[in-house]
Design a protein around this motif. Structure first.
Motif, PDB file in Angstrom:
ATOM      1  N   SER A  85      21.431   7.766   5.354  1.00  0.00           N
ATOM      2  CA  SER A  85      21.168   8.554   6.430  1.00  0.00           C
ATOM      3  C   SER A  85      21.320   8.419   7.398  1.00  0.00           C
ATOM      4  CB  SER A  85      19.655   8.469   6.843  1.00  0.00           C
ATOM      5  OG  SER A  85      19.160   9.264   7.502  1.00  0.00           O
ATOM      6  N   ILE A  86      22.728   9.526   7.873  1.00  0.00           N
ATOM      7  CA  ILE A  86      23.231   9.275  10.146  1.00  0.00           C
ATOM      8  C   ILE A  86      22.134   8.783  10.642  1.00  0.00           C
ATOM      9  CG2 ILE A  86      22.397  12.247   9.861  1.00  0.00           C
ATOM     10  CD1 ILE A  86      25.462  11.543  10.802  1.00  0.00           C
ATOM     11  N   PHE A  87      20.265   9.433  10.598  1.00  0.00           N
ATOM     12  CA  PHE A  87      19.799   8.883  11.556  1.00  0.00           C
ATOM     13  C   PHE A  87      20.011   7.289  11.809  1.00  0.00           C
ATOM     14  CE2 PHE A  87      15.274   9.125  12.638  1.00  0.00           C
ATOM     15  CZ  PHE A  87      15.913   9.443  14.388  1.00  0.00           C
ATOM     16  N   VAL A  88      19.989   7.042  10.795  1.00  0.00           N
ATOM     17  CA  VAL A  88      19.601   5.372  10.488  1.00  0.00           C
ATOM     18  C   VAL A  88      20.839   4.545  11.170  1.00  0.00           C
ATOM     19  CG1 VAL A  88      19.768   3.743   8.961  1.00  0.00           C
ATOM     20  CG2 VAL A  88      18.205   5.338   8.933  1.00  0.00           C
ATOM     21  N   VAL A 102      21.207  15.539  16.896  1.00  0.00           N
ATOM     22  CA  VAL A 102      20.528  13.763  16.454  1.00  0.00           C
ATOM     23  C   VAL A 102      20.489  13.235  17.629  1.00  0.00           C
ATOM     24  CG1 VAL A 102      20.301  12.038  14.974  1.00  0.00           C
ATOM     25  CG2 VAL A 102      20.478  14.381  13.743  1.00  0.00           C
ATOM     26  N   LEU A 141      18.752  11.777  19.931  1.00  0.00           N
ATOM     27  CA  LEU A 141      17.165  10.841  19.908  1.00  0.00           C
ATOM     28  C   LEU A 141      18.007   9.697  21.340  1.00  0.00           C
ATOM     29  CD1 LEU A 141      16.371  11.886  16.719  1.00  0.00           C
ATOM     30  CD2 LEU A 141      14.731  11.871  18.732  1.00  0.00           C
ATOM     31  N   GLU A 171      17.790  12.983   5.154  1.00  0.00           N
ATOM     32  CA  GLU A 171      17.263  13.676   6.080  1.00  0.00           C
ATOM     33  C   GLU A 171      15.797  13.126   6.396  1.00  0.00           C
ATOM     34  OE1 GLU A 171      19.200  15.603   7.728  1.00  0.00           O
ATOM     35  OE2 GLU A 171      20.308  16.686   7.146  1.00  0.00           O
ATOM     36  N   PRO A 217      14.248  10.797   8.117  1.00  0.00           N
ATOM     37  CA  PRO A 217      14.029  10.435   9.507  1.00  0.00           C
ATOM     38  C   PRO A 217      14.062  10.664  10.365  1.00  0.00           C
ATOM     39  CG  PRO A 217      15.908   8.578   7.603  1.00  0.00           C
ATOM     40  CD  PRO A 217      15.790  10.548   6.914  1.00  0.00           C
ATOM     41  N   LEU A 218      14.070  12.074   9.749  1.00  0.00           N
ATOM     42  CA  LEU A 218      13.751  13.082  11.455  1.00  0.00           C
ATOM     43  C   LEU A 218      12.966  13.308  11.547  1.00  0.00           C
ATOM     44  CD1 LEU A 218      17.136  15.613  10.589  1.00  0.00           C
ATOM     45  CD2 LEU A 218      16.799  13.707  12.110  1.00  0.00           C
ATOM     46  N   SER A 241      10.617  11.366  11.962  1.00  0.00           N
ATOM     47  CA  SER A 241       9.943  10.546  13.056  1.00  0.00           C
ATOM     48  C   SER A 241       9.734  11.390  14.110  1.00  0.00           C
ATOM     49  CB  SER A 241      10.255   9.144  13.327  1.00  0.00           C
ATOM     50  OG  SER A 241      12.041   9.619  13.719  1.00  0.00           O
ATOM     51  N   MET A 273      11.510   5.288   9.556  1.00  0.00           N
ATOM     52  CA  MET A 273      12.164   5.015  10.317  1.00  0.00           C
ATOM     53  C   MET A 273      11.587   5.412  12.122  1.00  0.00           C
ATOM     54  SD  MET A 273      15.172   5.193  11.261  1.00  0.00           S
ATOM     55  CE  MET A 273      16.282   4.730  12.703  1.00  0.00           C
TER      56      MET A 273
END
Lengths: 219, 219
Positions: free
Chosen positions: A62-65, A158, A161, B159, B161-162, B164, B172
């Motif tokens: 994931s991009i977030f991770v 994102v 965050l 997606e 994780p968003l 969180s 996440m």
């Protein structure tokens, strides 16, 4: 009554950060896309393996991770990035992996006869790629690149965050200070949408420009 | 800072908890996206111009704006008008709506791909509109769509994780809370990446199988 003009200025500052991120991320993504996309088509096994590993890794997580990893884990191995650098790095590498597949697909979609013509004209591999294949493949890539750029724009939300003051972050600030949720969030949704429309409009006009003089050549 | 295996085993149960929520959110979101997408696709084909235009614009808007902001919107703005949702429900609605606008395009392509002759034959056999859809069009349109749909569901998984950000305790968020408690970031964040990579790679294998099984369009 709340001072909306001041808050609106705050959101506009956020919009600038978002645009900056989108532009820098796109440049990095474009660079990675061509490197990895052509790497996958390389004659050398090592290059192919490297490119495939990069693409699968960045498309698989994931991009977030990835963003959190760049921001929180890299400092422990000695690489400290500012939020902006981490954001550009994660966004560019992530979207670059998706765009690399676009590059590969577009290059492969060019007909065999074009490659044969290159050989017949005694062009080297690089010359053929540079003068014959890429100019045609670029036109095939362009619409999907537009979609990728919009994906990148949306992914910039994102970075709020990791405390980067982009649109979403500023909306949170306004929300915290005014207690009003509807207005800031509706405003930024509309701004994001306008930016996305601008990108798709820009890509469409670029495509028209590049396709000029090619009528009848492409099916 | 060194990688510590003992710490890894210590936090594993917490992370597994998170994985469960992540998978639950993905499954529920997928079901919702499949339904919403069908609804949007059908509404856009409706002869009622007002309905098809409105739905078309709304879908375009949702697709052009970031999921994170939409999640904030659902979670923070809706309570102002009296709709109080638990985080997971808000997250699933956000995922379902966002990806519904993507699956709508898959449905549209799938339905358009059913040859004209099938519609005409249905008419010739005197089937009603309802019978035509349930017995002729849908059974032929669905199988070729399956790989594309699965593709979006995998994208949705990445997606999650968003969620969180709106306090859903998924993978996440569990990792972040663990990291903040022990002030160790390397292991939790890396493990989250590893979890995502492993599950994504498995789903890629599944996707390839689906493509072989259903992907071909028979003419």
């Amino acid at each position: 009554m709340t001072q909306w003009s001041g808050y609106f200025g705050l959101i506009l500052q956020g919009a600038l950060v978002t645009i900056e991120l989108t532009l820098m991320g796109s440049v990095l993504a474009l660079l990675m896309a061509f490197l990895a996309g052509m790497g996958r088509l390389s004659r050398f096994f090592v290059l192919r393996a490297l490119a495939t590993a990069y693409i699968e890794f960045f498309r698989g997580t994931s991009i977030f991770v990835q963003l959190f990893w760049a921001y929180f884990v890299l400092p422990f191995i000695g690489i400290s990035l500012t939020p902006l650098q981490a954001g550009v790095l994660a966004l560019g590498l992530n979207v670059g992996a998706y765009a690399a597949e676009v590059v590969r697909g577009a290059i492969q979609s060019i007909g065999r006869e074009q490659y044969e013509a290159c050989t017949a004209l005694n062009l080297g591999r690089w010359q053929g790629m540079r003068h014959i294949i890429l100019p045609q493949a670029l036109l095939v890539m362009l619409p999907t690149f537009g979609n990728n750029a919009i994906e990148l724009l949306k992914a910039t939300a994102v970075v709020s965050l990791i405390s980067l003051t982009d649109l979403t972050f500023q909306a949170q600030v306004v929300r915290a200070q005014t207690g009003n949720t509807l207005v800031p969030f509706t405003t930024i949704l509309i701004i994001y949408f306008i930016l996305a429309l601008l990108i798709s409009w820009g890509v469409r006009s670029l495509e028209r420009r590049m396709a000029r003089g090619l009528d009848g050549v492409r099916a | 800072m060194e990688w510590d295996w003992n710490f890894v085993w210590e936090i594993m149960p917490t992370l597994i908890q998170g994985v469960k929520i992540t998978i639950l959110a993905t499954l529920l979101g997928s079901v919702l996206a499949a339904i919403v997408g069908l609804g949007i696709a059908l509404a856009r084909r409706s002869p009622n111009k007002a309905l098809s235009r409105t739905v078309g614009w709304a879908a375009e808007f949702i697709r052009g704006t970031p999921l994170l902001v939409q999640l904030y919107f659902i979670f923070y703005v809706l309570p102002d008008i009296g709709i109080l949702l638990p985080p997971l429900v808000a997250g699933v609605i956000g995922l379902g709506l966002h990806y519904g606008t993507y699956t709508a395009e898959v449905y549209r392509a799938g339905i358009d791909n059913v040859p004209r002759g099938q519609w005409e034959a249905a008419k010739a056999c005197n089937l009603s509109a309802r019978q035509t859809w349930t017995h002729i069009i849908i059974p032929q349109a669905i199988p070729p769509m399956i790989p594309a749909l699965a593709n979006y569901f995998i994208a949705m998984f990445k997606e999650t994780p968003l969620l969180s950000a709106i306090t859903v305790l998924e993978l996440m968020n569990q990792a972040k809370s663990v990291a903040n408690t022990y002030y160790r970031y390397i292991e939790p964040i890396t493990l989250v990446g590893a979890f995502f990579l492993v599950i994504s790679l498995f789903s890629v294998v599944l996707l390839r199988w689906l493509e072989r099984r259903y992907g071909k369009i028979e003419r």
